[in-house]
Design an enzyme around this catalytic site. Structure first.
Site, short mmCIF file in Angstrom:
data_model
loop_
_atom_site.label_atom_id
_atom_site.label_comp_id
_atom_site.label_asym_id
_atom_site.label_seq_id
_atom_site.Cartn_x
_atom_site.Cartn_y
_atom_site.Cartn_z
N ASN A 23 -1.78 2.20 5.98
CA ASN A 23 -0.88 1.10 5.58
C ASN A 23 -0.58 0.30 6.84
OD1 ASN A 23 -0.75 2.26 3.10
ND2 ASN A 23 1.42 2.81 3.20
N GLY A 24 -0.44 -1.01 6.68
CA GLY A 24 -0.11 -1.84 7.84
C GLY A 24 -1.27 -2.77 8.16
N GLU B 44 18.67 -16.54 -9.02
CA GLU B 44 18.17 -15.21 -9.37
C GLU B 44 17.51 -15.24 -10.75
OE1 GLU B 44 17.39 -12.70 -7.93
OE2 GLU B 44 17.43 -11.05 -9.34
N TRP C 133 -3.08 -2.66 -1.47
CA TRP C 133 -2.70 -4.04 -1.85
C TRP C 133 -3.39 -4.92 -0.83
CZ3 TRP C 133 0.17 -8.24 0.06
CH2 TRP C 133 0.71 -9.11 -0.89
N LYS D 42 13.55 -14.42 -11.42
CA LYS D 42 13.15 -13.38 -12.37
C LYS D 42 12.13 -13.91 -13.35
CE LYS D 42 14.30 -10.77 -10.84
NZ LYS D 42 14.99 -10.08 -9.76
N GLU E 223 8.75 -14.84 -11.61
CA GLU E 223 7.88 -13.78 -11.07
C GLU E 223 7.25 -12.92 -12.15
OE1 GLU E 223 9.63 -10.80 -8.45
OE2 GLU E 223 11.47 -10.78 -9.60
N ARG F 21 4.81 0.27 -6.18
CA ARG F 21 4.81 -0.56 -4.98
C ARG F 21 3.89 -1.77 -5.11
NH1 ARG F 21 6.26 2.82 -0.15
NH2 ARG F 21 4.98 1.46 1.11
N LYS G 22 6.21 -4.31 -4.66
CA LYS G 22 7.62 -3.93 -4.70
C LYS G 22 8.22 -3.93 -3.31
CE LYS G 22 11.43 -2.45 -6.59
NZ LYS G 22 12.26 -3.51 -7.19
N CYS H 258 0.82 -1.21 0.00
CA CYS H 258 0.00 0.00 0.00
C CYS H 258 0.86 1.26 0.00
CB CYS H 258 -0.88 0.03 1.23
SG CYS H 258 -1.87 -1.44 1.45
N HIS I 31 20.66 -35.49 -8.35
CA HIS I 31 20.04 -36.05 -7.13
C HIS I 31 18.53 -35.83 -7.10
CE1 HIS I 31 23.94 -36.96 -5.42
NE2 HIS I 31 24.35 -35.75 -5.75
O1 M6R Z 1 13.29 -4.54 -0.90
P1 M6R Z 1 13.94 -5.85 -0.67
O2 M6R Z 1 15.24 -5.99 -1.41
O3 M6R Z 1 14.11 -6.20 0.77
O4 M6R Z 1 12.94 -6.91 -1.29
C1 M6R Z 1 13.15 -8.27 -1.15
C2 M6R Z 1 12.27 -9.06 -2.09
O5 M6R Z 1 10.92 -8.83 -1.80
C3 M6R Z 1 12.54 -8.72 -3.55
O6 M6R Z 1 13.88 -8.89 -3.89
C4 M6R Z 1 11.68 -9.57 -4.49
O7 M6R Z 1 12.06 -10.92 -4.41
C5 M6R Z 1 11.77 -9.03 -5.91
N1 M6R Z 1 10.47 -8.97 -6.49
C6 M6R Z 1 12.64 -9.85 -6.78
O8 M6R Z 1 12.69 -9.40 -8.09
#
Ligand code: M6R
Length: 606
Positions: free
Chosen positions: A98-99, A480, A72, A484, A487, A27, A601, A2, A503
């Site tokens: 927010n929260g 990584e 959100w 990517k 997601e 966000r 985000k 949010c 394995h």
């Molecule tokens: O803001 P942060 O680096 O702490 O965020 C951590 C993860 O939420 C963030 O890296 C998330 O996995 C991304 N969407 C990856 O692309």
């Protein structure tokens, strides 16, 4: 997650609120809304994008005080009614929050028993009715908000506007709020990004703070009623442009910004003549570096992968035991904290609740935590006190790219620094520093010669799943790459250290299965080639990320060369084609690249 923006001043509030909402889009959100004080409180809200909200707004809204929100969903589905702002039954108070209010259920039940008709399923709405009740009982606005928050348990960053009082009351507890200071006008936001085009002067509220914001004043006080002197912080000029410019997506812009972002991160920190690096913000003397018994690194998602690379670099260059931890697991395992050890909290946003909770756990047990953070003044950066900013500039695509490169850079610089304080020779240090300084131009070179990314996309876009393999420092790079692609293109991906493939994951392979292998020219390459052979023998198609000019290219069905460098630094190069593969695949599959479904985000809930 949010987002909040508020404005109070002499100018119409709505354009500021709408612009702020656009700036907060990154966000992640599923609905949005605004409340403007225009005689009465005028509230508009709906599910969908900011454009959808824009389309239901009247041509002009006059008021000069207002608040707005991107939601959100957590408590209650994605509906117009659940969107913020929420308002009191008489329509005279509106609130954005927010929260999470943990005792919302009992607060709501009590309100319902008193005959209040709650219009939404949210935890937040209870607060506005409680404030209303306090006001009806004769309390002043600030007292009404304070008394309400005393009844609430949980986290909040919230703003309240009133039909009868020209002010915005805001409060912070666990969810960030920043007040932007202007001349005869002030702004409030959940992060600094929406404020940066209006002012550089900000007050970063602390947990337990409340503030009464009018057009010409800001009064801060604590939860217990004590008034406080708020510190005004001047925001640093961020090198990066928050606007998308000529790029079709933020993600592509941010991939291409990596060379410059990396220059910003290493500038002034790599000292060739000493073969050393200097992360001054860490505030750790060489003497202390010599005595650190071990290093633990904490992060989530992409930041966790950067921690895993950093862990290997620290052990490799400094011969100090290092461990990378999933933040969300950390505090729940009652970790043993060694007070002489060094901990790093790694986060782009600096707001990730899981990482923040891990930091607090370490501090509670007397441990020492440094932040490796992108967003200046963010909660984790402030909670740690000391640390190192990675200077990636604003990162707005949900899929993190340039922050990964810079986190790896920062942790690799630390590895050199602690290595030099211990056994790393000056000669070796100089080789590393020299190679490090060339990486930005090598990324540039690669971005101009990207290799057959489209071929790779054609190979994976219709796959049931994609396997990513790497060894040593390339194992976290494989993770990584998998994260990517998963997601933003929604393709199930698995990532394994190449040696683990036999394995278990090998069972997935059949004719045409795509396998992405990251194999820089390091001491593990020969072993990786064996894994490639095992995959090919089962009909898998190999997409190979390797160094330019390396004969390993012959092992690939699709070969993507990147410039060569010191193998310990290679993640900063080998990750780039993986980012491009994910981007182009998502694009081809028609996915929303910058705002993938269900993701936010900055993940501010545990
Ligand atoms: O803001 P942060 O680096 O702490 O965020 C951590 C993860 O939420 C963030 O890296 C998330 O996995 C991304 N969407 C990856 O692309």
């Amino acid at each position: 997650m949010c987002g909040i923006i508020g404005y109070i001043g002499q100018q119409p509030a709505t354009p500021f609120l709408m612009q702020g909402l656009n700036r907060l889009e990154y966000r992640g959100y599923d609905s949005s809304g605004i409340a403007v004080r225009n005689g009465s409180l005028e509230i508009h809200k709906c599910i969908g994008k900011i454009n959808d909200l824009e389309s239901i707004l009247p041509d002009s809204i006059e008021g000069t005080t207002g608040i707005a929100h991107t939601r959100w969903a957590t408590h209650g589905g994605v509906t117009d009614a659940n969107a913020h702002p929420h308002c009191s039954e008489n329509g005279k108070i509106a609130l954005v929050h927010n929260g999470i209010i943990e005792n919302a259920r009992s607060l709501r039940t009590r309100l319902e028993k008193e005959g209040i008709h709650l219009k939404s399923e949210t935890d937040s709405e209870a607060l506005v009715h409680l404030i209303d009740r306090e006001l009806s009982n004769g309390a002043k606005p600030l007292t009404a908000v304070r008394r309400t928050l005393k009844k609430a348990r949980g986290t909040w960053g919230l703003c309240v506007v009133f039909e009868d009082h020209d002010m915005i009351i805001c409060a912070r507890n666990g969810s960030p709020l920043v007040i932007g200071i202007g001349d005869g006008e002030n702004w409030i936001a959940s992060d600094t990004l929406p404020l940066q085009s209006y002012t550089q002067q900000v007050i970063l509220l602390d947990d337990g703070d409340l503030a009464v914001v009018t057009s010409d004043g800001i009064q801060t006080s604590r939860f217990d009623g004590r008034s406080t002197d708020s510190t005004v912080t001047t925001l640093e000029d961020d090198w990066g442009e928050a606007d998308i410019g000529d790029f079709p997506h933020f993600m592509l812009k941010e991939i291409h910004e990596q060379p410059e972002a990396l220059r910003q991160c290493i500038s002034g920190r790599l000292v060739l003549k000493d073969g050393n690096s200097r992360l001054g913000g860490l505030g750790i003397s060489p003497k202390k570096l010599q005595k650190i018994p071990h290093v633990r690194l904490l992060g989530c998602g992409t930041s966790l992968h950067a921690c895993q690379v950093g862990r290997i670099a620290i052990e490799h260059l400094a011969r100090v035991p290092a461990l990378a931890h999933v933040s969300s697991e950390f505090r729940h395992n009652n970790p043993v904290i060694e007070t002489n050890a060094l901990h790093f909290a790694v986060s782009q946003s600096g707001e990730t609740a899981d990482t923040l909770a891990a930091v607090k756990e370490i501090q509670l047990k007397g441990g020492d935590v440094r932040g490796v953070i992108n967003v200046v003044g963010s909660t984790i950066a402030r909670q740690c006190g000391h640390g190192c900013y990675i200077h990636s500039g604003p990162e707005q695509a949900v899929a993190s790219t340039k922050a990964f490169t810079n986190m790896v850079a920062a942790l690799s610089m630390f590895a050199i620094q602690i290595g030099r304080a211990r056994n790393l020779s000056q000669v070796r240090g100089k080789e590393l520093v020299r190679a490090f300084k060339k990486i930005p131009e090598k990324i540039e070179h690669y971005l101009k010669n990207q290799g057959p990314i489209q071929e790779a996309v054609d190979c994976i876009k219709d796959a049931k799943s994609v396997l990513f393999l790497g060894r040593g420092v390339s194992a976290p790079v494989a993770r990584e790459g998998a994260l990517k692609l998963m997601e933003i293109a929604y393709i199930p991906c698995l990532a394994y250290p190449a040696g683990e493939m036999k394995h278990g994951p090998i069972a997935l392979l059949e004719e045409g299965s795509p396998v992405v292998v990251i194999a820089p020219n390091d001491s593990l390459k020969e072993k990786t080639i064996s894994s490639i052979h095992e995959c090919r023998a089962r009909g898998a198609k190999i997409i190979l990320i390797h160094e330019e000019g390396d004969s390993i290219a012959e092992e690939a069905d699709i070969s993507i060369p990147v410039p060569s460098t010191e193998s310990i630094l290679s993640p900063m190069l080998t990750v780039v084609p993986l980012q491009l593969i994910a981007y182009e695949t998502a694009l081809q599959l028609g996915c929303d690249v910058d705002r993938p479904r269900n993701l936010a985000k900055s993940v501010t809930v545990e």
